[in-house]
Design an enzyme around this catalytic site. Structure first.
Site, mmCIF file in Angstrom:
data_model
loop_
_atom_site.group_PDB
_atom_site.id
_atom_site.type_symbol
_atom_site.label_atom_id
_atom_site.label_comp_id
_atom_site.label_asym_id
_atom_site.label_seq_id
_atom_site.Cartn_x
_atom_site.Cartn_y
_atom_site.Cartn_z
ATOM 1 N N ASP A 153 0.850 -1.185 0.000
ATOM 2 C CA ASP A 153 0.000 0.000 0.000
ATOM 3 C C ASP A 153 0.892 1.244 0.000
ATOM 4 O O ASP A 153 1.607 1.490 0.957
ATOM 5 C CB ASP A 153 -0.879 -0.056 1.267
ATOM 6 N N ASP B 150 -1.883 -1.362 -3.803
ATOM 7 C CA ASP B 150 -2.205 -0.656 -5.042
ATOM 8 C C ASP B 150 -1.156 -0.934 -6.122
ATOM 9 O O ASP B 150 -0.140 -1.590 -5.864
ATOM 10 C CB ASP B 150 -2.339 0.851 -4.771
ATOM 11 N N ASP C 48 -5.694 -11.019 -15.000
ATOM 12 C CA ASP C 48 -6.677 -12.032 -14.618
ATOM 13 C C ASP C 48 -7.988 -11.694 -15.319
ATOM 14 O O ASP C 48 -8.575 -10.642 -15.079
ATOM 15 C CB ASP C 48 -6.858 -11.999 -13.088
ATOM 16 N N ASP D 144 -10.065 -17.072 -15.465
ATOM 17 C CA ASP D 144 -10.715 -17.544 -14.250
ATOM 18 C C ASP D 144 -11.836 -18.552 -14.528
ATOM 19 O O ASP D 144 -12.662 -18.326 -15.420
ATOM 20 C CB ASP D 144 -11.306 -16.313 -13.535
ATOM 21 N N GLU E 203 -7.770 -21.506 -15.558
ATOM 22 C CA GLU E 203 -8.050 -22.141 -14.266
ATOM 23 C C GLU E 203 -9.129 -23.178 -14.531
ATOM 24 O O GLU E 203 -10.250 -22.847 -14.896
ATOM 25 C CB GLU E 203 -8.546 -21.107 -13.251
ATOM 26 N N HIS F 265 -4.121 -17.588 -4.210
ATOM 27 C CA HIS F 265 -4.995 -16.774 -3.355
ATOM 28 C C HIS F 265 -6.235 -17.538 -2.883
ATOM 29 O O HIS F 265 -7.005 -17.014 -2.090
ATOM 30 C CB HIS F 265 -5.410 -15.518 -4.117
ATOM 31 N N ASP F 266 -6.462 -18.737 -3.404
ATOM 32 C CA ASP F 266 -7.621 -19.542 -2.985
ATOM 33 C C ASP F 266 -7.227 -20.665 -2.039
ATOM 34 O O ASP F 266 -8.078 -21.468 -1.648
ATOM 35 C CB ASP F 266 -8.292 -20.183 -4.209
HETATM 36 O O1 TEU Z 1 -11.836 -19.723 -8.469
HETATM 37 C C1 TEU Z 1 -12.689 -20.718 -8.975
HETATM 38 C C2 TEU Z 1 -12.781 -21.878 -8.098
HETATM 39 O O2 TEU Z 1 -13.008 -22.969 -8.574
HETATM 40 C C3 TEU Z 1 -12.565 -21.618 -6.652
HETATM 41 O O3 TEU Z 1 -13.495 -20.681 -6.277
HETATM 42 C C4 TEU Z 1 -12.681 -22.803 -5.757
HETATM 43 O O4 TEU Z 1 -13.919 -23.412 -5.923
HETATM 44 C C5 TEU Z 1 -12.540 -22.345 -4.343
HETATM 45 O O5 TEU Z 1 -11.490 -21.424 -4.226
HETATM 46 C C6 TEU Z 1 -12.253 -23.496 -3.433
HETATM 47 O O6 TEU Z 1 -12.024 -23.001 -2.148
HETATM 48 C C7 TEU Z 1 -11.791 -18.493 -9.112
HETATM 49 C C8 TEU Z 1 -10.945 -17.521 -8.316
HETATM 50 O O7 TEU Z 1 -9.632 -17.994 -8.239
HETATM 51 C C9 TEU Z 1 -11.568 -17.281 -6.977
HETATM 52 O O8 TEU Z 1 -10.794 -16.416 -6.185
HETATM 53 C C10 TEU Z 1 -12.941 -16.697 -7.198
HETATM 54 O O9 TEU Z 1 -13.601 -16.589 -5.967
HETATM 55 C C11 TEU Z 1 -13.788 -17.566 -8.136
HETATM 56 O O10 TEU Z 1 -13.074 -17.943 -9.307
HETATM 57 C C12 TEU Z 1 -14.979 -16.791 -8.613
HETATM 58 O O11 TEU Z 1 -14.552 -15.807 -9.506
#
Ligand code: TEU
Length: 564
Positions: free
Chosen positions: A27, A35, A104, A199, A254, A330-331
């Site tokens: 930031d 940012d 993305d 995505d 993805e 990030h997921d």
């Molecule tokens: O993720 C798609 C996805 O399959 C994930 O949401 C997965 O089901 C989940 O993370 C399991 O915990 C993408 C992005 O990477 C995610 O950040 C978004 O929330 C999602 O799409 C919706 O756009």
């Protein structure tokens, strides 16, 4: 030397890609959220690490229901992150450092606040069919809990939304929708962007209405829309209309729920579709996925399953396509916390996981903070930001009463997506040097010890281990050729304590040996891989004790040997 391959030589065959979650990176404005200028400021750091490209999570206009994965205008930059001039400067300065920029692209769905959706609700032409409308919703489940359909009062119809109700799914079977998406992609490519991470792209093709809309089994997520009809046709079209027009472009899909055996159909260069896809199965080896609960389950890390899954992807794509290699994003909660002992062997564990990943065939992805061994955080339930977790809580605990709150809370402590979204730890000053004011998400308490400044001062840090791994892949020569083109052979697959594999090209082998336990262990290596002339390429410990074909490996030790 003959190179075993049928794929083209591309820049990403010998590079690593670094993923940035901009809201948590740096930031510079004192707002508590990261940012674009923060990314520009750290380009030298990223160049020093050695990465070849940055994948930047969505920075477009968004109401932020899902932190930017709900886009309301694909051509505008979210104010919080900066403006178009910042993007141009980022592209220019990154390119000056030989770093590519990957955006993305969230095109399975938009935000409900996108003008297309607003007009679609009013049945305004040509937008009336931009989304997936039905008078009779099916029993499909959303990935985030509950139904995959929401009712729209204005149009008096249901619309499909595989994620939140604020993320309506676009109708890819409508040619105008596809044209709009390609136009957006072209706009960013013309501005200098090098490609896209696409995505949830395996879900863009829903079955044609109405014949087979009703037959899905309750709560079998993704069955009816993962890998759907026309998917290859649309990827070929995207390639032809956009990606093929730009030299060195990259498209990473993805793609969960794509079976190993079919992956090559997406990424074989001869088919001209995508360059690589992210798969999910190896990330589900420490939890069960069930019909009732999705992946909100506890589990024990099953190393054998993990090895078999990764090996299968390596084998299935060999000479047919290219892998996207990752253990963090990030997921996902932090891999070092999930798959190793981050209390007693954090540094060793982080390096060992990196070694396992970076010697496979494919492009390794590094998620911000992974390169300094950032860990899961102490997560208070009422502080959770992640929409996936919040909606699953409503669905599993409150609505369907499938599990008690305590159990759900304990699952989030290990797996919640927020673990990876805490602010980047730059130094030991207040807020870890991420921001001068209250941060949007709590900084991990361990920032005084785990931070970039400390890592850069310590030659034995996780950072320098990553730097070395990246360099091994980048430097021209036999090692690079083996890493790029060599075949993959898993060794001793059933062993529950080790992950061993060999990469071989033209009779020359690199052997990767790792001990996935917190104890020193002795292993016997099969005689086909003679350790007689083994030379260490990289190791996370100084010492290795080899006696004949026996090797003793320290807790979470990882070592790669040249056997030639
Ligand atoms: O993720 C798609 C996805 O399959 C994930 O949401 C997965 O089901 C989940 O993370 C399991 O915990 C993408 C992005 O990477 C995610 O950040 C978004 O929330 C999602 O799409 C919706 O756009």
């Amino acid at each position: 030397m003959t190179k075993q391959k049928n794929y083209a030589e591309k820049w990403f065959n010998t590079s690593c890609i670094y993923q940035i979650y901009p809201k948590s990176f740096l930031d510079t404005k004192g707002s508590g959220e990261g940012d674009l200028r923060g990314i520009i400021e750290k380009l030298d750091y990223l160049q020093n690490l050695g990465v070849g490209a940055l994948w930047i999570c969505p920075i477009f206009a968004s109401p932020n229901v899902d932190n930017g994965y709900d886009i309301s205008d694909y051509l505008k930059i979210q104010k919080q992150f900066g403006n178009l001039d910042d993007v141009k400067e980022l592209i220019k300065k990154a390119h000056e450092r030989d770093i590519k920029i990957i955006m993305d692209m969230v095109a399975n769905h938009s935000s409900e606040q996108h003008e297309w959706f607003i007009k679609s609700c009013k049945k305004e032409k040509p937008y009336d069919d931009y989304y997936i409308w039905s008078k009779n919703p099916t029993n499909w489940a959303s990935f985030f809990g509950g139904s995959a359909w929401s009712f729209n009062e204005e149009r008096k119809e249901y619309y499909m939304r595989l994620f939140t109700k604020e993320q309506p799914d676009l109708n890819w079977h409508n040619e105008n929708v596809r044209k709009e998406i390609y136009k957006i992609m072209q706009y960013w490519m013309d501005l200098g962007v090098d490609g896209f991470r696409l995505d949830a792209i395996s879900h863009i093709c829903k079955p044609f209405k109405p014949t087979n809309y009703e037959s899905d089994e309750k709560y079998v997520m993704g069955k009816m829309h993962g890998n759907g009809v026309n998917i290859h046709k649309y990827f070929k079209e995207m390639h032809e209309k956009v990606l093929s027009k730009y030299e060195n472009s990259i498209a990473i899909g993805e793609a969960n729920l794509i079976p190993h055996e079919e992956a090559h159909l997406f990424v074989n260069p001869e088919r001209k579709e995508l360059d690589m896809i992210f798969t999910f199965d190896h990330m589900d080896c420490d939890r069960k996925s069930t019909k009732e609960r999705g992946n909100f389950n506890h589990g024990v890390f099953d190393l054998v399953k993990f090895k078999k899954t990764l090996a299968s992807w390596q084998e299935n794509l060999f000479e047919r396509g290219w892998n996207a290699l990752y253990l963090n994003n990030h997921d996902q909660a932090r891999a070092v916390s999930r798959f190793t002992d981050d209390i007693n062997y954090r540094v060793e564990g982080a390096k060992m996981l990196a070694l396992v990943l970076h010697f496979m065939q494919g492009t390794p992805f590094i998620y911000q903070g992974e390169e300094i061994g950032m860990t899961n955080t102490e997560l208070e339930f009422d502080e959770i930001d992640d929409i996936n977790t919040k909606q699953a809580y409503k669905d599993l605990v409150l609505d369907r009463k499938i599990m008690p709150k305590d159990e759900f809370v304990s699952i989030t402590k290990r797996y919640c997506r927020d673990h990876s979204r805490t602010p980047m730890q730059w130094n030991d000053s207040e807020n870890a040097g991420f921001s001068s004011s209250k941060t949007w998400m709590k900084v991990n308490k361990n920032y005084k010890e785990i931070n970039v400044e400390n890592a850069l001062k310590d030659p034995s840090s996780v950072f320098y281990f990553y730097q070395k791994l990246i360099k091994l892949r980048k430097d021209k020569g036999t090692v690079q050729d083996i890493l790029t083109y060599g075949n993959f052979k898993a060794i001793d697959l059933e062993n529950k304590e080790s992950f061993f594999y060999a990469r071989t090209l033209n009779g020359k082998t690199i052997l990767v040996l790792t001990n996935f336990t917190n104890k020193e262990k002795e292993f016997e290596i099969e005689s086909a891989y003679s350790l007689e002339n083994a030379k260490v390429l990289i190791s996370n410990y100084q010492e290795n004790t080899i006696k004949g074909q026996k090797i003793s490996l320290k807790p979470y030790q990882g070592v790669a040997f040249k056997l030639f």
